[in-house]
Design a protein around this motif. Structure first.
Motif, PDB file in Angstrom:
ATOM      1  N   ASP A  39       0.811  -1.619   0.072  1.00 43.35           N
ATOM      2  CA  ASP A  39      -0.836  -0.073  -0.362  1.00 43.35           C
ATOM      3  C   ASP A  39       1.070   1.085   0.111  1.00 43.35           C
ATOM      4  O   ASP A  39       1.894   1.211   0.747  1.00 43.35           O
ATOM      5  CB  ASP A  39      -1.227  -0.032   1.060  1.00 43.35           C
ATOM      6  CG  ASP A  39      -1.944   0.462   1.216  1.00 43.35           C
ATOM      7  OD1 ASP A  39      -3.299   0.734   0.742  1.00 43.35           O
ATOM      8  OD2 ASP A  39      -2.152   2.258   1.195  1.00 43.35           O
ATOM      9  N   SER A 190       4.141   1.545  -2.675  1.00 48.02           N
ATOM     10  CA  SER A 190       2.788   2.312  -4.235  1.00 48.02           C
ATOM     11  C   SER A 190       3.291   1.272  -5.244  1.00 48.02           C
ATOM     12  O   SER A 190       4.347   1.393  -5.494  1.00 48.02           O
ATOM     13  CB  SER A 190       3.921   3.674  -4.170  1.00 48.02           C
ATOM     14  OG  SER A 190       2.927   3.856  -5.085  1.00 48.02           O
ATOM     15  N   ALA A 221      -7.861  -2.422  -4.150  1.00 47.65           N
ATOM     16  CA  ALA A 221      -7.221  -0.744  -3.687  1.00 47.65           C
ATOM     17  C   ALA A 221      -8.240  -0.326  -4.473  1.00 47.65           C
ATOM     18  O   ALA A 221      -7.777   0.634  -4.152  1.00 47.65           O
ATOM     19  CB  ALA A 221      -5.827  -1.243  -4.935  1.00 47.65           C
ATOM     20  N   GLY A 224      -9.128   2.863  -6.227  1.00 48.91           N
ATOM     21  CA  GLY A 224      -8.398   3.572  -7.505  1.00 48.91           C
ATOM     22  C   GLY A 224      -7.563   1.773  -7.828  1.00 48.91           C
ATOM     23  O   GLY A 224      -7.250   1.719  -9.149  1.00 48.91           O
ATOM     24  N   SER A 225      -8.164   1.231  -8.025  1.00 50.44           N
ATOM     25  CA  SER A 225      -8.388  -0.107  -8.262  1.00 50.44           C
ATOM     26  C   SER A 225      -7.571  -0.457 -10.340  1.00 50.44           C
ATOM     27  O   SER A 225      -7.797  -0.654 -10.735  1.00 50.44           O
ATOM     28  CB  SER A 225      -9.040  -1.645  -8.122  1.00 50.44           C
ATOM     29  OG  SER A 225      -9.286  -1.963  -6.995  1.00 50.44           O
ATOM     30  N   ASP A 226      -9.167   1.030 -10.533  1.00 52.16           N
ATOM     31  CA  ASP A 226      -9.397   0.939 -12.208  1.00 52.16           C
ATOM     32  C   ASP A 226      -7.678   1.495 -12.873  1.00 52.16           C
ATOM     33  O   ASP A 226      -7.880   1.436 -13.470  1.00 52.16           O
ATOM     34  CB  ASP A 226     -10.497   1.077 -12.779  1.00 52.16           C
ATOM     35  CG  ASP A 226     -10.444   2.854 -11.837  1.00 52.16           C
ATOM     36  OD1 ASP A 226      -9.595   3.291 -11.116  1.00 52.16           O
ATOM     37  OD2 ASP A 226     -11.342   3.447 -12.533  1.00 52.16           O
ATOM     38  N   ARG A 227      -6.542   2.046 -11.796  1.00 49.23           N
ATOM     39  CA  ARG A 227      -6.085   2.697 -12.471  1.00 49.23           C
ATOM     40  C   ARG A 227      -4.634   1.311 -12.680  1.00 49.23           C
ATOM     41  O   ARG A 227      -3.506   1.296 -13.029  1.00 49.23           O
ATOM     42  CB  ARG A 227      -4.740   3.276 -11.691  1.00 49.23           C
ATOM     43  CG  ARG A 227      -5.782   4.842 -11.102  1.00 49.23           C
ATOM     44  CD  ARG A 227      -5.321   5.556 -10.481  1.00 49.23           C
ATOM     45  NE  ARG A 227      -6.282   7.237 -10.069  1.00 49.23           N
ATOM     46  CZ  ARG A 227      -5.390   7.814 -10.521  1.00 49.23           C
ATOM     47  NH1 ARG A 227      -4.441   8.077 -11.634  1.00 49.23           N
ATOM     48  NH2 ARG A 227      -6.049   9.689 -10.453  1.00 49.23           N
ATOM     49  N   PRO A 237     -15.528   5.572  -9.616  1.00 52.42           N
ATOM     50  CA  PRO A 237     -15.174   5.910  -8.412  1.00 52.42           C
ATOM     51  C   PRO A 237     -16.280   6.736  -8.079  1.00 52.42           C
ATOM     52  O   PRO A 237     -15.957   7.547  -8.887  1.00 52.42           O
ATOM     53  CB  PRO A 237     -13.530   6.004  -8.877  1.00 52.42           C
ATOM     54  CG  PRO A 237     -13.287   5.272 -10.044  1.00 52.42           C
ATOM     55  CD  PRO A 237     -13.964   5.212 -10.384  1.00 52.42           C
ATOM     56  N   ASP A 294      -7.261  11.803 -13.991  1.00 51.27           N
ATOM     57  CA  ASP A 294      -5.140  12.444 -13.628  1.00 51.27           C
ATOM     58  C   ASP A 294      -5.776  13.790 -13.132  1.00 51.27           C
ATOM     59  O   ASP A 294      -4.486  14.626 -13.353  1.00 51.27           O
ATOM     60  CB  ASP A 294      -4.340  12.081 -14.126  1.00 51.27           C
ATOM     61  CG  ASP A 294      -4.477  10.399 -14.852  1.00 51.27           C
ATOM     62  OD1 ASP A 294      -4.614   9.812 -13.427  1.00 51.27           O
ATOM     63  OD2 ASP A 294      -3.872   9.989 -16.461  1.00 51.27           O
ATOM     64  N   TRP A 334     -13.672   8.178  -1.190  1.00 49.32           N
ATOM     65  CA  TRP A 334     -13.996   7.575  -2.551  1.00 49.32           C
ATOM     66  C   TRP A 334     -14.352   5.836  -1.791  1.00 49.32           C
ATOM     67  O   TRP A 334     -14.105   5.605  -1.195  1.00 49.32           O
ATOM     68  CB  TRP A 334     -12.402   7.331  -3.205  1.00 49.32           C
ATOM     69  CG  TRP A 334     -12.190   8.615  -3.158  1.00 49.32           C
ATOM     70  CD1 TRP A 334     -11.507   9.666  -3.626  1.00 49.32           C
ATOM     71  CD2 TRP A 334     -13.015   9.637  -5.081  1.00 49.32           C
ATOM     72  NE1 TRP A 334     -11.590  11.334  -4.124  1.00 49.32           N
ATOM     73  CE2 TRP A 334     -12.479  10.776  -5.311  1.00 49.32           C
ATOM     74  CE3 TRP A 334     -13.744   8.992  -5.547  1.00 49.32           C
ATOM     75  CZ2 TRP A 334     -12.530  11.609  -6.274  1.00 49.32           C
ATOM     76  CZ3 TRP A 334     -14.215   9.917  -6.864  1.00 49.32           C
ATOM     77  CH2 TRP A 334     -13.156  11.487  -7.247  1.00 49.32           C
TER      78      TRP A 334
END
Length: 434
Positions: A39, A190, A221, A224-227, A237, A294, A334
């Protein structure tokens, strides 16, 4: 083919939030000895939805009509979670079974609550028809509002609130004690990319260029998983807004052991936390999105002014004596919505070593004690059919997805909102440090 799995298999979990910590704990309890969690932030992550003083916990049994597969699966999840909150020593200290009031204040929404949230469930529901009925659910002096047009139902059992942050820290500490390795912080924790080999996922790469190889990778995650993976439009999100009012120690004592008061279109509140004596208020709405990838939005200042105004409107209806108090803390929270708001827990059809565990859809935190068990079941191929069919990888549900769908949520303008439409001077200056 699904790769072999044994107690010594290396398992990598991407994400140390609510679901990641729960999964790490359950895998360790099952005897897996080589579990690593990555993480970008130390636990508790400041961006984790579960890093919160309190979240709603509610379980109701279905009556037998108007029941669909998704409802049955969700009841299976919440039934297990309630058992965890009441019996598991890691989580039991952080559950407060104070009851839950489900309400609305517009005629069509009152009927919606009755038909969709009350009539289909078993339970000892007490109807609240007048302002005095609402006031009597709490000690004198707490609810002082006129509750204009409000109707509600009070459920005393199997519901209340959880101290989400403390529960997450408890699961993290126990997982560590059982041998799970956590690598957190930037750059070492990260994750910048999943790593592929022969069309399968063989681990993840972190910002320090380290490749963490694993026999099995679990992507948990959150928003943020779709990043990190193409979810074929299955994740959106979505953000909500919350704020705190600091109370005196005497007020905090007066406000102890209160039921959760939730209005389907106005907001909700829970009792002050025991450490900082802060009362949490959330304004209810279909959510905010940030549709330009972004791009920066000025959310570091707190929450949009319109969200503060909605929270104060909720207070004027319920606790007008607090409506003018300054907010001591505010933040954006989120989560990730699936098209049908069912969880997404499944092995990826094209990458058999990858398991996705995402899509909390606003209901993920309450699952903390046991969601890791369901995720572990999915890893082991043991997920029960009534759950597996609902939480499977299902891109067909996202074909021609309406990204502006309210997802059957109400409040605010009754439409999904966009952070890009909030100007720089339309944000509060409330602290986001807690």
């Amino acid at each position: 083919m699904t790769p072999p799995l044994s107690p010594s298999s290396s398992i990598l979990i991407v994400g140390a939030g609510t679901w990641g910590c729960s999964t790490a704990l359950h895998l360790a309890r099952r005897g897996y000895t080589n579990v690593t969690v990555l993480d970008p932030h130390p636990v508790p992550s400041p961006i984790a939805a579960g890093n919160d003083v309190n979240k709603i916990m509610e379980h109701k049994e279905l009556k037998g009509h108007k029941i669909d597969a998704k409802s049955v699966a969700f009841a299976t999840f919440t039934r297990a979670a309630l058992g965890g909150w009441t019996e598991d020593p890691v989580f039991k200290p952080y559950f407060h079974e104070t009851g839950f009031i489900f309400s609305a204040s517009a005629p069509e929404l009152i009927e919606h609550v009755k038909e969709e949230e009350i009539d289909v469930y078993e339970g000892d529901f007490t109807a609240l028809k007048t302002a005095e009925d609402f006031r009597k659910t709490m000690p004198p002096g707490v609810l002082t509002g006129d509750f204009p047009g409000w109707k509600g139902w009070f459920n005393r059992k199997g519901a209340g609130w959880i101290h989400a942050r403390k529960a997450m820290m408890s699961s993290y500490a126990e997982a560590q004690r059982l041998g799970v390795k956590f690598i957190t912080g930037t750059p070492q924790g990260s994750v910048v990319a999943l790593v592929y080999e022969n069309e399968d996922v063989i681990g993840a790469q972190t910002a320090d260029q380290t490749v963490h190889r694993a026999d099995h990778t679990i992507l948990a995650a959150g928003a943020g998983s779709d990043r990190l993976l193409d979810f074929k439009k299955q994740l959106r999100p979505t953000a909500w807004t919350l704020s705190h009012i600091r109370m005196t120690p005497e007020e905090a004592q007066q406000y102890r052991n209160l039921p959760v008061l939730f209005n389907i279109a106005k907001g909700f509140f829970m009792e002050p936390d025991e450490d900082k004596h802060e009362l949490k208020i959330c304004d209810e709405h279909p959510g905010y999105c940030n549709f330009i990838p972004d791009s920066r939005y000025p959310g570091r200042k707190g929450i949009p002014l319109e969200a503060e105004a909605r929270a104060r409107e909720f207070l004027r209806d319920t606790m007008p004596h607090l409506a003018g108090r300054p907010f001591a803390f505010a933040r954006i929270c989120w989560d990730a919505d699936t098209p049908d708001r069912a969880f997404l827990i499944d092995r990826h059809p094209d990458h058999p070593s990858l398991l996705v565990a995402v899509g909390g859809s606003g209901n993920g935190a309450m699952q903390m004690p046991t969601i890791g068990g369901f995720i572990s079941d999915a890893l082991e191929g043991k997920l029960s059919k009534n759950v597996k069919d609902v939480v499977r990888w299902r891109p067909e549900t996202a074909v021609d997805r309406d990204w502006n769908s309210t997802q059957d949520r109400f409040g605010g303008p009754n439409e999904l909102m966009n952070f890009q439409n909030i100007k720089d001077d339309e944000w509060t200056e409330i602290s986001t440090e807690h």
